[in-house]
Scaffold this active site. Sequence first.
Site, mmCIF file in Angstrom:
data_model
loop_
_atom_site.group_PDB
_atom_site.id
_atom_site.type_symbol
_atom_site.label_atom_id
_atom_site.label_comp_id
_atom_site.label_asym_id
_atom_site.label_seq_id
_atom_site.Cartn_x
_atom_site.Cartn_y
_atom_site.Cartn_z
ATOM 1 N N CYS A 284 0.639 -1.382 -0.127
ATOM 2 C CA CYS A 284 0.081 -0.286 0.066
ATOM 3 C C CYS A 284 0.948 1.378 -0.381
ATOM 4 C CB CYS A 284 -1.389 0.207 1.326
ATOM 5 S SG CYS A 284 -2.202 1.263 0.883
ATOM 6 N N HIS B 51 -4.259 -5.826 1.635
ATOM 7 C CA HIS B 51 -3.315 -5.712 2.682
ATOM 8 C C HIS B 51 -3.655 -7.105 3.546
ATOM 9 C CE1 HIS B 51 -2.438 -2.148 4.486
ATOM 10 N NE2 HIS B 51 -3.006 -1.550 3.706
#
Length: 482
Positions: free
Chosen positions: A326, A428
């Site tokens: 991310c 994630h």
Amino acid sequence: MIQGTGSNVGKSLIVAGLCRLFADRGLKVRPFKPQNMSNNAAVTSDGGEIGRAQALQAIAARVPLSVHMNPVLLKPETDVGAQVIVQGRRAGTMRAREYGSRKAELLPRVLESFGIVCDGADLVLVEGAGSPAEINLRAGDIANMGFAQAADIPVALCGDIDRGGVIASLVGTHAILPEDERARIKAFLVNRFRGDVSLFDEGVREIAARTGWRPLGVVPWFADAHRLPAEDALGLEEGEGDGSVKIAVPVISRIANFDDLDPLRLEPGVTLELVGPREPLPGDADLVLLPGSKSTVGDLAFLRAQGWDIDIAAHVRRGGQVIGICGGYQMLGRSIADPDGIEGRPGTVAGLGLLDVDTVLTPDKRLVEVSGRHLASGEGFSGYEIHIGRTQGADCARPFASVATGTDAPHPDGAVCASGLVMGTYVHGLFASDAFRAAFLARFGAASRLAYEGGIETALDRLAAHLEASLDIDAILEIAGR
């Protein structure tokens, strides 16, 4: 409602354990936290985000995650400001003083969510935030007594004996609260006792005598707590393995969704080393993992201030591998543009230049659960995306994975450099998938010996049994009106 004498006294785990305990008794139990502050968030099935603690509590209660379980989530971006998430959606960024003057406006939304959570439930377990004794923050409070009063619910107060001063913390809270709020607290419990619990019998009697509150029990130290996701970055721990594969993680100032590290931390064949400010990255690391960030541009500057950019470049020159997740993925590119000033002053900053990609931060936030396939190994995984920004560039032609949601067709995710040493992904939670993690670690010659998600279920079952043996569960049900 479980309130605490302070932050990090164990409220989240107490609620999680009680959720599992009462669910096992056949009750329809739900967790709720009016206001949370955490950069460790989870994506819900209804397309929003809540604090990781409420996600764990929902898992413990065996119910789907809902944005209404945590209607106000504050995600710190700077020392004085935070992104405000209301019922799962970004409502803007506020400085602490501005939020303090406006938080009372959110009470109707909080009560609306509470009503939704209560609908069809036998029991709702509410977690407070910080301490109700912070009477300087009482005006407009929606996190502790302000909510308890508005919702008219009884309170049990939790103190942490491991940090010391638990008698003063509990009795002091009683002394400082106004009479109507003091009367709302019906009971107390003492958490994290090490040793022979009977040694604190006199302490329990003193607290009960000085407060008039009913003692629920003393909870011994729960050794498996580290096997459950932590909500606060203060809960970050070094790996417990001593394996041949060393993974170094620079702990950036606004680290987010750091439970990505938990499966690696618990792997016996992995040495996970958390590198703090002013410490160099270890030269013998096999992999450097750049975690998510709540303030990518700010944390990129923080990373450079520690000299970690130089360490990472040297690591790659030596043939070491790097993965960014991310915000960490965005940092690895050539540039990060913030034309709308979402994270601060509008402009563009240079990235680490290890991936041939560029990122543009955009106001729209992607919040979605995904399933995917790692292209290098062919192994599947599940996870979630929670980010702003779009990333494009030549290295995206070598995607890290193919991912899909329940409604979207599969599409490429992430990027890998031409040498294969540097890779990035927006997903994630992928290391929680045992097959993917095993395949990923195999490239370093390590064998996975961990069943991560099964371990969470086992730890929750043990936590429930731990609380049942320590607390007066019938008294809790009586106080709750069950």
